[in-house]
Design an enzyme around this catalytic site. Structure first.
Site, PDB file in Angstrom:
ATOM      1  N   GLU A   1      -5.854  -6.796   9.508  1.00  0.00           N
ATOM      2  CA  GLU A   1      -4.498  -6.581  10.018  1.00  0.00           C
ATOM      3  C   GLU A   1      -4.501  -6.187  11.495  1.00  0.00           C
ATOM      4  O   GLU A   1      -3.653  -6.615  12.268  1.00  0.00           O
ATOM      5  CB  GLU A   1      -3.811  -5.488   9.185  1.00  0.00           C
ATOM      6  CG  GLU A   1      -2.363  -5.280   9.566  1.00  0.00           C
ATOM      7  CD  GLU A   1      -1.586  -4.455   8.541  1.00  0.00           C
ATOM      8  OE1 GLU A   1      -2.133  -4.133   7.477  1.00  0.00           O
ATOM      9  OE2 GLU A   1      -0.420  -4.152   8.832  1.00  0.00           O
TER      10      GLU A   1
ATOM     11  N   THR B   1      -0.448   4.363  12.332  1.00  0.00           N
ATOM     12  CA  THR B   1       0.230   5.064  13.430  1.00  0.00           C
ATOM     13  C   THR B   1      -0.740   5.274  14.610  1.00  0.00           C
ATOM     14  O   THR B   1      -1.954   5.129  14.462  1.00  0.00           O
ATOM     15  CB  THR B   1       0.750   6.449  12.984  1.00  0.00           C
ATOM     16  OG1 THR B   1      -0.377   7.277  12.693  1.00  0.00           O
ATOM     17  CG2 THR B   1       1.651   6.348  11.763  1.00  0.00           C
TER      18      THR B   1
ATOM     19  N   TYR C   1       0.847  -1.204   0.000  1.00  0.00           N
ATOM     20  CA  TYR C   1       0.000   0.000   0.000  1.00  0.00           C
ATOM     21  C   TYR C   1       0.882   1.254   0.000  1.00  0.00           C
ATOM     22  O   TYR C   1       0.673   2.168  -0.776  1.00  0.00           O
ATOM     23  CB  TYR C   1      -0.896   0.095   1.236  1.00  0.00           C
ATOM     24  CG  TYR C   1      -1.575  -1.166   1.680  1.00  0.00           C
ATOM     25  CD1 TYR C   1      -2.292  -1.951   0.780  1.00  0.00           C
ATOM     26  CD2 TYR C   1      -1.534  -1.565   3.014  1.00  0.00           C
ATOM     27  CE1 TYR C   1      -2.921  -3.103   1.200  1.00  0.00           C
ATOM     28  CE2 TYR C   1      -2.166  -2.716   3.434  1.00  0.00           C
ATOM     29  CZ  TYR C   1      -2.844  -3.480   2.526  1.00  0.00           C
ATOM     30  OH  TYR C   1      -3.461  -4.614   2.953  1.00  0.00           O
ATOM     31  N   SER C   2       1.840   1.301   0.951  1.00  0.00           N
ATOM     32  CA  SER C   2       2.568   2.547   1.202  1.00  0.00           C
ATOM     33  C   SER C   2       3.454   2.951   0.026  1.00  0.00           C
ATOM     34  O   SER C   2       4.041   2.104  -0.644  1.00  0.00           O
ATOM     35  CB  SER C   2       3.436   2.400   2.440  1.00  0.00           C
ATOM     36  OG  SER C   2       2.659   2.008   3.533  1.00  0.00           O
TER      37      SER C   2
END
Ligand SMILES: Cc1cc2nc3c(=O)[nH]c(=O)nc-3n(C[C@H](O)[C@H](O)[C@H](O)COP(=O)(O)OP(=O)(O)OC[C@H]3O[C@@H](n4cnc5c(N)ncnc54)[C@H](O)[C@@H]3O)c2cc1C
Length: 386
Positions: free
Chosen positions: A240, A368, A125-126
């Protein structure tokens, strides 16, 4: 309120312990530590042979129909033993997503091999400019007949160097709102045009940057509908964060108690020092709370719910308290605490030092702490969007 997992889970826990005694060697743990690749093929295949890659899946999908409580007990034992299970974790997320949203052909093609422990997945994804805001992904996929042509770059593609496929979020329509023009693909990592470059992190973990230049992917490897990739990503992210059982902090705590009980300072076992006991108690309490938050996630799943808020609560609490715990234990161990695993005289064999470098990443990956707080505030407490 019952704070235990139940007799079925306890019985399964015993079986998992026997399996770990047989299959998890110090050599495997050391290799994972040295390479930063937290995956081991022999161990992973052994899990597959036991039918434990997807132990909680229904029998008709190749699982064993084990309850969320049994699964939690299994994860706890894997964690406490220090088993290298990042590959297992990633693979379960992707396999569940395929099972949920993939075409029947895709399921038939991939899932049996996954369940046998023959392949693992990476998550893509990132990007350099799309982390927390994964929907800002710029990697492009353009249709060409029965194929898609992919160009772009993904950041932090952990385990790409071991995985068969990466679950890749790509932009298929640049002219609509960012969440609407995305599509999810399974890109074979051995395809022409894929380049994998290692990134070694402060925590000793290896991750990767992956580059995609005119990579051709057949349409059958698309997961979900065209331009509906964000929905696929949302499902994958819920899987996840959905409860991880015990954390690295529990293993570190046990190792430290063992060390403090067997090491003498000033003629007495370290653990006799009231200040040491105080620190160890504080870490133990935080670990216990994190465990109960994880059990709550299991309970939500067992009751048929989706633990998106409870998963975020667990993730937020354990990651932040883990960082406090490593700082407390480093401080407690004194100046020698900075000696790394393998150095002579490293207290706790250097494992606290290792976790001190590893803990920072736990409030970053998987979302985060700020993102977890936003989820809890908006979805859990009904507060307005920040
Ligand atoms: C070791 C490692 C392994 C990883 N493995 C993978 C992987 O396998 N696959 C994958 O796809 N990704 C992976 N990641 C990426 C990880 O998911 C991202 O790093 C994470 O989502 C944060 O994105 P970012 O690094 O771009 O930081 P940014 O999103 O740029 O965040 C910077 C800061 O801004 C804050 N912030 C951002 N948005 C908000 C907001 N809306 N509200 C409040 N604060 C905000 C963040 O909390 C953070 O403090 C990995 C990262 C690391 C470090």
């Amino acid at each position: 309120m019952d704070f235990r997992l139940g007799s079925e889970a306890d019985a399964f826990r015993g079986i998992v312990r026997e399996f770990l005694d047989e299959h998890l060697t110090d050599e495997i743990r050391e290799r994972a530590h040295e390479t930063g690749t937290v995956h081991d093929w022999d161990f992973h295949r052994a899990l597959g042979e036991r039918g434990w890659i997807a132990a909680s899946w229904p029998v008709e999908y190749g699982g064993q129909g084990r309850s969320p409580y049994e699964l939690t007990a299994m994860r706890e034992e894997l964690r406490l033993a220090g088993a290298p299970t990042d590959g297992l974790g990633n693979t379960l997320i992707v396999a569940r997503t395929i099972n949920h949203l993939g075409s029947p052909e895709l399921k038939e093609e991939l899932l049996p091999r996954v369940l046998r422990g023959e392949m693992i997945f990476a998550l893509g994804y990132s990007e350099p400019d799309a982390g927390s805001d994964a929907a800002a992904a710029k990697t492009r996929a353009v249709r060409d007949g029965d194929e898609w042509v992919i160009n772009g770059q993904k950041m932090f593609t952990t385990l790409a160097h071991e995985a068969a496929y990466v679950l890749l979020l790509a932009r298929t329509d640049p002219d609509v709102a960012k969440h609407q023009g995305l599509t999810m693909f399974l890109v074979p990592l051995d395809a022409a045009g894929v380049e994998i470059t290692p990134v070694h992190t402060l925590g000793g973990e290896r991750t990767n940057v992956t580059y995609y230049t005119d990579v051709r992917v057949p349409d059958r490897l698309r997961v979900g509908d065209v331009d509906h990739g964000w929905e696929v990503a949302t499902v994958a992210l819920a899987f996840e964060r959905g409860g991880m059982g015990l954390t690295e902090s529990d293993r570190m705590w046990r190792q430290t108690v063992e060390w403090a009980s067997t090491t003498e300072r000033a003629g007495a076992p370290v653990i006799d020092d009231p200040l040491v006991r105080d620190r160890l108690a504080r870490v133990a309490i935080a670990n216990e709370v994190a465990k109960l938050l994880a059990y709550r996630v299991s309970w939500v799943v067992a009751s048929g719910g989706v633990p998106s808020i409870e998963g975020s609560m667990h993730k937020l609490f354990y990651a932040e308290r883990f960082q406090t715990a490593v700082a407390e234990l480093m401080d407690m161990l004194g100046p020698e605490a900075v000696l790394a695993h393998g150095a002579d005289d490293a207290p706790v064999d250097g494992w606290v030092e290792h976790q001190y470098r590893h803990a920072p990443v736990t409030t970053i990956y998987g979302g985060t702490s700020e993102v977890m707080r936003n989820i809890i505030a908006q979805r859990g407490l009904g507060l307005p969007r920040a």
